[in-house]
Write a protein that holds these residues in place. Structure first.
Motif, PDB file in Angstrom:
ATOM      1  N   GLN A 136       0.858  -1.184   0.000  1.00  0.00           N
ATOM      2  CA  GLN A 136       0.000   0.000   0.000  1.00  0.00           C
ATOM      3  C   GLN A 136       0.889   1.227   0.000  1.00  0.00           C
ATOM      4  OE1 GLN A 136      -1.535  -1.789   3.673  1.00  0.00           O
ATOM      5  NE2 GLN A 136      -1.405   0.255   4.615  1.00  0.00           N
ATOM      6  N   ASP A 137       0.292   2.389  -0.286  1.00  0.00           N
ATOM      7  CA  ASP A 137       1.084   3.613  -0.417  1.00  0.00           C
ATOM      8  C   ASP A 137       1.539   4.165   0.928  1.00  0.00           C
ATOM      9  OD1 ASP A 137       0.828   3.568  -3.167  1.00  0.00           O
ATOM     10  OD2 ASP A 137      -0.989   4.800  -3.162  1.00  0.00           O
ATOM     11  N   LYS A 138       0.677   4.009   1.949  1.00  0.00           N
ATOM     12  CA  LYS A 138       0.985   4.554   3.264  1.00  0.00           C
ATOM     13  C   LYS A 138       0.783   3.489   4.324  1.00  0.00           C
ATOM     14  CE  LYS A 138      -0.185   9.343   2.125  1.00  0.00           C
ATOM     15  NZ  LYS A 138      -1.006  10.531   2.489  1.00  0.00           N
ATOM     16  N   ILE A 139       1.399   3.712   5.463  1.00  0.00           N
ATOM     17  CA  ILE A 139       1.304   2.762   6.559  1.00  0.00           C
ATOM     18  C   ILE A 139       1.279   3.554   7.867  1.00  0.00           C
ATOM     19  CG2 ILE A 139       3.788   2.457   6.963  1.00  0.00           C
ATOM     20  CD1 ILE A 139       3.226  -0.592   7.094  1.00  0.00           C
ATOM     21  N   THR A 140       0.670   2.998   8.901  1.00  0.00           N
ATOM     22  CA  THR A 140       0.613   3.655  10.202  1.00  0.00           C
ATOM     23  C   THR A 140       1.371   2.823  11.224  1.00  0.00           C
ATOM     24  OG1 THR A 140      -1.546   4.624   9.723  1.00  0.00           O
ATOM     25  CG2 THR A 140      -0.880   4.546  12.025  1.00  0.00           C
ATOM     26  N   LEU A 141       2.380   3.436  11.835  1.00  0.00           N
ATOM     27  CA  LEU A 141       3.103   2.815  12.934  1.00  0.00           C
ATOM     28  C   LEU A 141       2.671   3.483  14.232  1.00  0.00           C
ATOM     29  CD1 LEU A 141       6.697   2.471  11.424  1.00  0.00           C
ATOM     30  CD2 LEU A 141       4.779   0.867  11.318  1.00  0.00           C
ATOM     31  N   ILE A 142       2.732   2.751  15.324  1.00  0.00           N
ATOM     32  CA  ILE A 142       2.229   3.287  16.583  1.00  0.00           C
ATOM     33  C   ILE A 142       3.373   3.666  17.516  1.00  0.00           C
ATOM     34  CG2 ILE A 142       0.054   2.032  16.447  1.00  0.00           C
ATOM     35  CD1 ILE A 142       1.196   0.033  18.501  1.00  0.00           C
ATOM     36  N   SER A 143       3.096   4.666  18.355  1.00  0.00           N
ATOM     37  CA  SER A 143       4.037   5.106  19.373  1.00  0.00           C
ATOM     38  C   SER A 143       3.514   4.680  20.736  1.00  0.00           C
ATOM     39  CB  SER A 143       4.204   6.635  19.329  1.00  0.00           C
ATOM     40  OG  SER A 143       4.855   7.107  20.487  1.00  0.00           O
ATOM     41  N   LEU A 144       4.162   3.688  21.346  1.00  0.00           N
ATOM     42  CA  LEU A 144       3.750   3.247  22.676  1.00  0.00           C
ATOM     43  C   LEU A 144       3.938   4.372  23.698  1.00  0.00           C
ATOM     44  CD1 LEU A 144       5.311  -0.345  22.731  1.00  0.00           C
ATOM     45  CD2 LEU A 144       2.971   0.309  22.160  1.00  0.00           C
ATOM     46  N   LYS A 145       4.897   5.229  23.453  1.00  0.00           N
ATOM     47  CA  LYS A 145       5.184   6.320  24.381  1.00  0.00           C
ATOM     48  C   LYS A 145       4.088   7.369  24.385  1.00  0.00           C
ATOM     49  CE  LYS A 145       8.886   9.539  25.605  1.00  0.00           C
ATOM     50  NZ  LYS A 145      10.261   9.987  25.265  1.00  0.00           N
ATOM     51  N   ARG A 146       3.490   7.629  23.226  1.00  0.00           N
ATOM     52  CA  ARG A 146       2.476   8.673  23.112  1.00  0.00           C
ATOM     53  C   ARG A 146       1.052   8.132  23.021  1.00  0.00           C
ATOM     54  NH1 ARG A 146       6.190  11.639  25.075  1.00  0.00           N
ATOM     55  NH2 ARG A 146       7.664  12.604  23.630  1.00  0.00           N
ATOM     56  N   ARG A 153      12.326  12.519   8.971  1.00  0.00           N
ATOM     57  CA  ARG A 153      11.498  11.504   9.615  1.00  0.00           C
ATOM     58  C   ARG A 153      12.186  10.851  10.810  1.00  0.00           C
ATOM     59  NH1 ARG A 153       6.243  10.686  10.016  1.00  0.00           N
ATOM     60  NH2 ARG A 153       5.906  10.732   7.765  1.00  0.00           N
ATOM     61  N   LEU A 154      13.474  10.584  10.724  1.00  0.00           N
ATOM     62  CA  LEU A 154      14.161   9.870  11.792  1.00  0.00           C
ATOM     63  C   LEU A 154      14.062  10.580  13.148  1.00  0.00           C
ATOM     64  CD1 LEU A 154      15.824   7.477  12.707  1.00  0.00           C
ATOM     65  CD2 LEU A 154      17.895   8.659  11.895  1.00  0.00           C
ATOM     66  N   PRO A 155      14.228  11.912  13.226  1.00  0.00           N
ATOM     67  CA  PRO A 155      14.089  12.560  14.538  1.00  0.00           C
ATOM     68  C   PRO A 155      12.724  12.318  15.177  1.00  0.00           C
ATOM     69  CG  PRO A 155      15.110  14.063  12.974  1.00  0.00           C
ATOM     70  CD  PRO A 155      14.639  12.884  12.187  1.00  0.00           C
ATOM     71  N   GLN A 156      11.664  12.334  14.363  1.00  0.00           N
ATOM     72  CA  GLN A 156      10.320  12.095  14.901  1.00  0.00           C
ATOM     73  C   GLN A 156      10.166  10.655  15.371  1.00  0.00           C
ATOM     74  OE1 GLN A 156       7.045  11.962  12.141  1.00  0.00           O
ATOM     75  NE2 GLN A 156       5.621  12.880  13.605  1.00  0.00           N
ATOM     76  N   LEU A 157      10.697   9.698  14.615  1.00  0.00           N
ATOM     77  CA  LEU A 157      10.604   8.294  15.012  1.00  0.00           C
ATOM     78  C   LEU A 157      11.310   8.045  16.341  1.00  0.00           C
ATOM     79  CD1 LEU A 157      11.264   6.517  11.588  1.00  0.00           C
ATOM     80  CD2 LEU A 157       9.068   6.929  12.695  1.00  0.00           C
ATOM     81  N   LEU A 158      12.435   8.725  16.549  1.00  0.00           N
ATOM     82  CA  LEU A 158      13.172   8.581  17.799  1.00  0.00           C
ATOM     83  C   LEU A 158      12.463   9.286  18.945  1.00  0.00           C
ATOM     84  CD1 LEU A 158      16.763   9.093  16.375  1.00  0.00           C
ATOM     85  CD2 LEU A 158      15.838   6.978  17.306  1.00  0.00           C
ATOM     86  N   GLN A 159      11.928  10.468  18.686  1.00  0.00           N
ATOM     87  CA  GLN A 159      11.214  11.217  19.719  1.00  0.00           C
ATOM     88  C   GLN A 159       9.993  10.448  20.194  1.00  0.00           C
ATOM     89  OE1 GLN A 159       8.806  14.800  18.729  1.00  0.00           O
ATOM     90  NE2 GLN A 159      10.239  15.892  20.059  1.00  0.00           N
ATOM     91  N   LEU A 160       9.295   9.789  19.266  1.00  0.00           N
ATOM     92  CA  LEU A 160       8.112   9.024  19.594  1.00  0.00           C
ATOM     93  C   LEU A 160       8.430   7.619  20.093  1.00  0.00           C
ATOM     94  CD1 LEU A 160       5.931  10.029  16.519  1.00  0.00           C
ATOM     95  CD2 LEU A 160       5.682  10.868  18.848  1.00  0.00           C
ATOM     96  N   GLU A 161       9.709   7.255  20.061  1.00  0.00           N
ATOM     97  CA  GLU A 161      10.159   5.911  20.433  1.00  0.00           C
ATOM     98  C   GLU A 161       9.466   4.837  19.603  1.00  0.00           C
ATOM     99  OE1 GLU A 161      10.297   5.019  24.599  1.00  0.00           O
ATOM    100  OE2 GLU A 161      11.560   6.743  25.069  1.00  0.00           O
TER     101      GLU A 161
END
Length: 512
Positions: free
Chosen positions: A425-435, A497-505
């Motif tokens: 698919q074109d997009k995907i949703t990953l979840i942030s357990l921290k948020r 994108r990487l800074p956001q992925l790290l911030q959100l864990e």
């Protein structure tokens, strides 16, 4: 009665942000209704859960909740249960139940009941069974989410369905072939500017939606036995009969009169005598095709002080990076610009870390603004989903290490979703357990994320190229050298994108 709804695979794997308990609670508070207290645990049920993508994500985000998914499609329930087992979830149950038999199933009472995308596609007998189930099982302070097709916007769909059925009448063939013939007929009308399309935006919207879908989805939407769009006042009456009252729209901007309709209609809506009239007239003004409504058990309403306190206690965060924040939001015929100082200051602060409303007021950039102004600004910022309510967490410093050699994925759901849906698919949703929220991203960003974890920082580009080759995925580039193209894409990923992925864990550095 109780016939399975078949939808396309991509839709089944979609994550629905509006079904998150944090968001459902926020919409209720926004409209002066009491939220569910989720800190001590809660029961959550989705009717029409499909393959359980959203439900499985919520079960991992909220381990203190107990989740139930119900569908009358055995294949969907099998897939949902298998995915839950892969994740290792112990707080979720999936059940294959005919909706006509809901009241005969031994289930607990629920804090949340979700009726997602099935109500307009069931006959009256089945809808009555659904209503009875809701009335019997919703807790005293409980929230019901109901998604349904709406009058007058969906009236054009009835005409298109009727004409597709008429066009294929008498064909001695299977339903999928008939569906393709019906779709070809609608395509012929649209391409030649038949007035049913040229003068009807809702008809175009429906056609644009189904023409990209799996043929099973097309067959269901064009030829299913039951389809009934409703006026809001009809649904409100049905919910009132089982003790529920309207608590707001899960389409966030529709809760604000400034954004719900163009300016020339706002004075008219301000003078209507009830929320029933406000919503029903608003659907006509917008020619709205579907609604996502919240109802609560009971009639109690917060006073102004309680509502302000409840809003002030919420925590908000950004669902995108500050650089990618879209400062112009468009809601139908209404535009909202986020360029004034209070919006800019809020975006800048929330980009670094989530904050409660009271916490925001203590920040230097916002000390000159009243609590009421900050709350109003946040309401408008949440209207298009770029700012969202998030889970309260301790104020530990976010670990942003862009130079680590290795990273790991923090969620079992994310691991299994990437395993199952990469390139599909074109997009995907990953979840942030921290948020406690889901984050939408492009499939290319998801690919870089997975390869960064699998191969480490030095091997990302080669690993991405290898995965693309193994999956027979074409690399679209004007460059002669595909490696250089991938290097440029990876650098863009590291920056945006990487800074956001790290911030959100969503991922985290591996410390050796």
């Amino acid at each position: 009665m109780g016939k399975s709804i078949i939808v396309d695979e991509i839709s089944q794997w979609q994550y629905f942000d509006e079904l998150n308990p944090l968001y459902l609670n926020y919409i209720c508070i926004l409209n002066g209704r009491y939220p569910v207290q989720i800190d001590s645990g809660f029961n959550y049920c989705e009717l029409g859960c499909g393959v359980g993508t959203t439900l499985n994500s919520l079960a991992e985000l909220f381990p203190g909740g107990h989740f139930f998914g119900i569908d009358n499609n055995k294949e969907y329930i099998h897939s949902a249960s298998a995915f839950a087992q892969e994740i290792g979830s112990s707080n979720i149950d999936f059940k294959d139940v005919n909706f006509d038999d809901l009241c005969n199933v031994n289930l607990p009472d629920f804090d949340y009941i979700i009726i997602n995308n099935i109500y307009s596609w069931k006959d009256k007998v089945t809808r009555d069974c659904i209503k009875k189930f809701v009335g019997n099982h919703i807790k005293k302070v409980g929230i019901v989410f109901l998604n349904y097709e709406t009058q007058p916007g969906s009236s054009s769909i009835i005409s298109l369905r009727d004409m597709a059925s008429f066009h294929t009448k008498g064909m001695v063939t299977d339903n999928l072939t008939k569906a393709q013939c019906g779709l070809d007929y609608l395509n012929f009308l649209a391409e030649n500017n038949a007035r049913v399309f040229a003068e009807n935006a809702a008809a175009n919207e429906f056609y644009d939606e189904i023409k990209t879908k799996d043929i099973n989805y097309v067959a269901q939407r064009l030829f299913s036995s039951f389809f009934e769009p409703f006026y809001f006042h009809q649904i409100e009456k049905e919910m009132f009969e089982i003790g529920l009252s309207f608590a707001g729209s899960a389409i966030c901007h529709l809760n604000f009169i400034d954004l719900a309709v163009p300016q020339e209609f706002q004075d008219f809506l301000k003078n209507v005598s009830s929320r029933e009239q406000f919503e029903t007239h608003g659907d006509l003004i917008r020619n709205q095709r579907y609604r996502k409504d919240l109802f609560v058990n009971g009639r109690e309403v917060m006073d102004e002080i309680e509502q302000t306190e409840a809003l002030s206690d919420l925590t908000f965060g950004l669902s995108c990076t500050e650089d990618n924040f879209e400062t112009l939001a468009i809601f139908g015929d209404v535009e909202l610009n986020y360029n004034n100082d209070v919006f800019k200051n809020l975006i800048s602060i929330l980009a670094n870390s989530p904050n409660s409303v009271l916490g925001l007021q203590e920040r230097a950039k916002l000390q000159n603004y009243s609590l009421e102004l900050i709350i109003d600004a946040l309401k408008f910022l949440t209207s298009n989903g770029q700012v969202t309510p998030v889970m309260k967490t301790a104020s530990e410093k976010d670990i942003i290490n862009l130079e680590a050699d290795r990273y790991s994925i923090c969620s079992n759901f994310n691991i299994q979703l990437l395993k199952n849906r990469l390139f599909k698919q074109d997009k995907i949703t990953l979840i942030s357990l921290k948020r406690g929220v889901g984050i939408n991203m492009s499939m290319s960003d998801a690919l870089f994320t997975l390869c960064l974890v699998e191969a480490g920082s030095d091997g990302v580009v080669d690993w991405v190229l290898q995965r693309l080759m193994e999956a027979n995925q074409e690399i679209l580039t004007n460059e002669v050298n595909e490696t250089n193209t991938m290097k440029a894409g990876y650098e863009e990923f590291r920056k945006n994108r990487l800074p956001q992925l790290l911030q959100l864990e969503i991922i985290k550095p591996i410390v050796s």
